[in-house]
Design a protein around this motif. Sequence first.
Motif, mmCIF file in Angstrom:
data_model
loop_
_atom_site.group_PDB
_atom_site.id
_atom_site.type_symbol
_atom_site.label_atom_id
_atom_site.label_comp_id
_atom_site.label_asym_id
_atom_site.label_seq_id
_atom_site.Cartn_x
_atom_site.Cartn_y
_atom_site.Cartn_z
ATOM 1 N N SER A 143 0.813 -1.223 0.000
ATOM 2 C CA SER A 143 0.000 0.000 0.000
ATOM 3 C C SER A 143 0.844 1.270 0.000
ATOM 4 O O SER A 143 0.303 2.372 0.050
ATOM 5 C CB SER A 143 -0.939 0.001 1.214
ATOM 6 N N PHE A 144 2.157 1.107 -0.065
ATOM 7 C CA PHE A 144 3.050 2.266 -0.153
ATOM 8 C C PHE A 144 3.082 2.701 -1.626
ATOM 9 O O PHE A 144 3.918 2.264 -2.410
ATOM 10 C CB PHE A 144 4.445 1.899 0.345
ATOM 11 N N SER A 145 2.142 3.553 -1.987
ATOM 12 C CA SER A 145 1.933 3.909 -3.390
ATOM 13 C C SER A 145 2.971 4.911 -3.886
ATOM 14 O O SER A 145 3.096 6.021 -3.359
ATOM 15 C CB SER A 145 0.528 4.495 -3.579
ATOM 16 N N GLY A 193 4.593 14.098 6.235
ATOM 17 C CA GLY A 193 3.679 13.583 5.232
ATOM 18 C C GLY A 193 4.308 12.862 4.072
ATOM 19 O O GLY A 193 3.696 12.746 3.004
ATOM 20 N N LEU A 194 5.517 12.341 4.231
ATOM 21 C CA LEU A 194 6.196 11.685 3.112
ATOM 22 C C LEU A 194 6.217 10.155 3.234
ATOM 23 O O LEU A 194 6.849 9.491 2.412
ATOM 24 C CB LEU A 194 7.625 12.222 2.976
ATOM 25 N N GLY A 195 5.547 9.599 4.250
ATOM 26 C CA GLY A 195 5.418 8.156 4.345
ATOM 27 C C GLY A 195 6.415 7.458 5.248
ATOM 28 O O GLY A 195 6.562 6.236 5.184
ATOM 29 N N LYS A 196 7.096 8.206 6.091
ATOM 30 C CA LYS A 196 8.103 7.589 6.960
ATOM 31 C C LYS A 196 7.461 6.587 7.921
ATOM 32 O O LYS A 196 7.934 5.453 8.072
ATOM 33 C CB LYS A 196 8.855 8.669 7.741
ATOM 34 N N ASP A 316 3.964 16.675 0.633
ATOM 35 C CA ASP A 316 3.203 16.210 1.795
ATOM 36 C C ASP A 316 1.964 15.455 1.328
ATOM 37 O O ASP A 316 1.048 16.021 0.749
ATOM 38 C CB ASP A 316 2.802 17.403 2.673
ATOM 39 N N ILE A 317 1.950 14.155 1.569
ATOM 40 C CA ILE A 317 0.855 13.303 1.112
ATOM 41 C C ILE A 317 -0.468 13.718 1.744
ATOM 42 O O ILE A 317 -1.509 13.732 1.106
ATOM 43 C CB ILE A 317 1.163 11.836 1.475
ATOM 44 N N GLY A 323 -2.957 10.525 0.961
ATOM 45 C CA GLY A 323 -2.249 9.682 1.923
ATOM 46 C C GLY A 323 -3.141 8.788 2.726
ATOM 47 O O GLY A 323 -4.343 8.981 2.820
ATOM 48 N N ALA A 324 -2.531 7.792 3.309
ATOM 49 C CA ALA A 324 -3.224 6.890 4.234
ATOM 50 C C ALA A 324 -3.040 7.397 5.646
ATOM 51 O O ALA A 324 -2.272 8.316 5.902
ATOM 52 C CB ALA A 324 -2.646 5.468 4.103
ATOM 53 N N ALA A 325 -3.761 6.782 6.571
ATOM 54 C CA ALA A 325 -3.747 7.267 7.951
ATOM 55 C C ALA A 325 -2.374 7.234 8.572
ATOM 56 O O ALA A 325 -2.069 8.013 9.462
ATOM 57 C CB ALA A 325 -4.713 6.434 8.772
ATOM 58 N N ALA A 326 -1.533 6.312 8.141
ATOM 59 C CA ALA A 326 -0.236 6.143 8.799
ATOM 60 C C ALA A 326 0.857 6.967 8.179
ATOM 61 O O ALA A 326 1.999 6.886 8.604
ATOM 62 C CB ALA A 326 0.161 4.664 8.761
ATOM 63 N N ASP A 327 0.577 7.761 7.167
ATOM 64 C CA ASP A 327 1.645 8.507 6.492
ATOM 65 C C ASP A 327 2.134 9.641 7.356
ATOM 66 O O ASP A 327 1.359 10.408 7.902
ATOM 67 C CB ASP A 327 1.145 9.072 5.164
ATOM 68 N N ALA A 328 3.440 9.706 7.489
ATOM 69 C CA ALA A 328 4.052 10.796 8.255
ATOM 70 C C ALA A 328 5.490 10.958 7.815
ATOM 71 O O ALA A 328 6.075 10.060 7.257
ATOM 72 C CB ALA A 328 3.983 10.486 9.740
#
Length: 328
Positions: A143-145, A193-196, A316-317, A323-328
């Motif tokens: 799900s990491f698009s 917001g970059l998915g870390k 910033d996703i 973005g998904a809920a977990a994106d940071a």
Amino acid sequence: MTTNAELIRRAQRIVAERRQKAMTLARQADEARHAALPALTELENQQREAGIRAAKLAVRGAPREQIDAALAEARSCTAQRNALLKQAGHAADAEPAFTCPHCRDTGRLPDGRLCECVRALVREMRREAVNASSPLELSSFESFSLERYPNTYVEELGCTMRQHMARLRDYARDWADNFTLKNPSLYMCGYAGLGKTHLALAIARTVLDKGYNVVYVSAQNAFDAVEKERFGREGDTLGSMMDAELLILDDLGTEFITPYVSSCLYSLINTRVCRGLPTIYTSNIVTDRDLQRRYTEKIVSRLLGSCETMFFCGEDIRLSGKGAAADA
């Protein structure tokens, strides 16, 4: 935060309760079949008496014929008992239905080692703890698009942002798939917001599935707890973080820095480095200069010197709405 030792004790209590329940049900079933088959008790009493008589005869040195006769009577009673049970649809020996056939719900194997059933319960508790802190089940490598990241060429990277992020995702997947305690620590940095966090949690899912003790906690919550536990008796957040086989310290830089917290942070980093335990740090602090403004030189040196840096880039996703809920 719950230590691994406490989780093992909780798991052992659950296993002990399983054993007690299995024993109770077996006893109740045995009482029920004795009530339904009155002859069963009489046959078992005769079997027992014949066995005792054979033992006494042997002690007194009685002739072998008398001993054999008593043993034959005991075997006959046993055969009649088993036939009676079979006719009534019961097994000859009603063993308790233990959940784990390996340790029989004792939590320990014959050689004294902790049984896998206890370890499985501990893993599930850790998974629940991680999931309570962040949406673990929503975060996966699949799900990491990559479509979230601009397909814009960046000269410093020598590739597009999307290609760079694909490399980070693939590296993280390989890091998790081949995880051992010898894995290098990771410093995942980049703006918000970059998915870390998403990628860190995807790693946590895989490593948890491998059976390792994973602790995930935000830096702010962790060091708030450390401060509260400083003069209290309950909780050992710092100890739990130090002992985890994989620690994920999320959002480093959001914690409130005091001399005590600074000392604890250095102790945490240094202890895990000395023990050779891998740690994943995620942070919005990108440059060495910004790190040095916030932390002591000793902390920065130990942190960066023990980690491989993964620089996240893009837009910033969360602001883009993709973005998904977990994106940071």
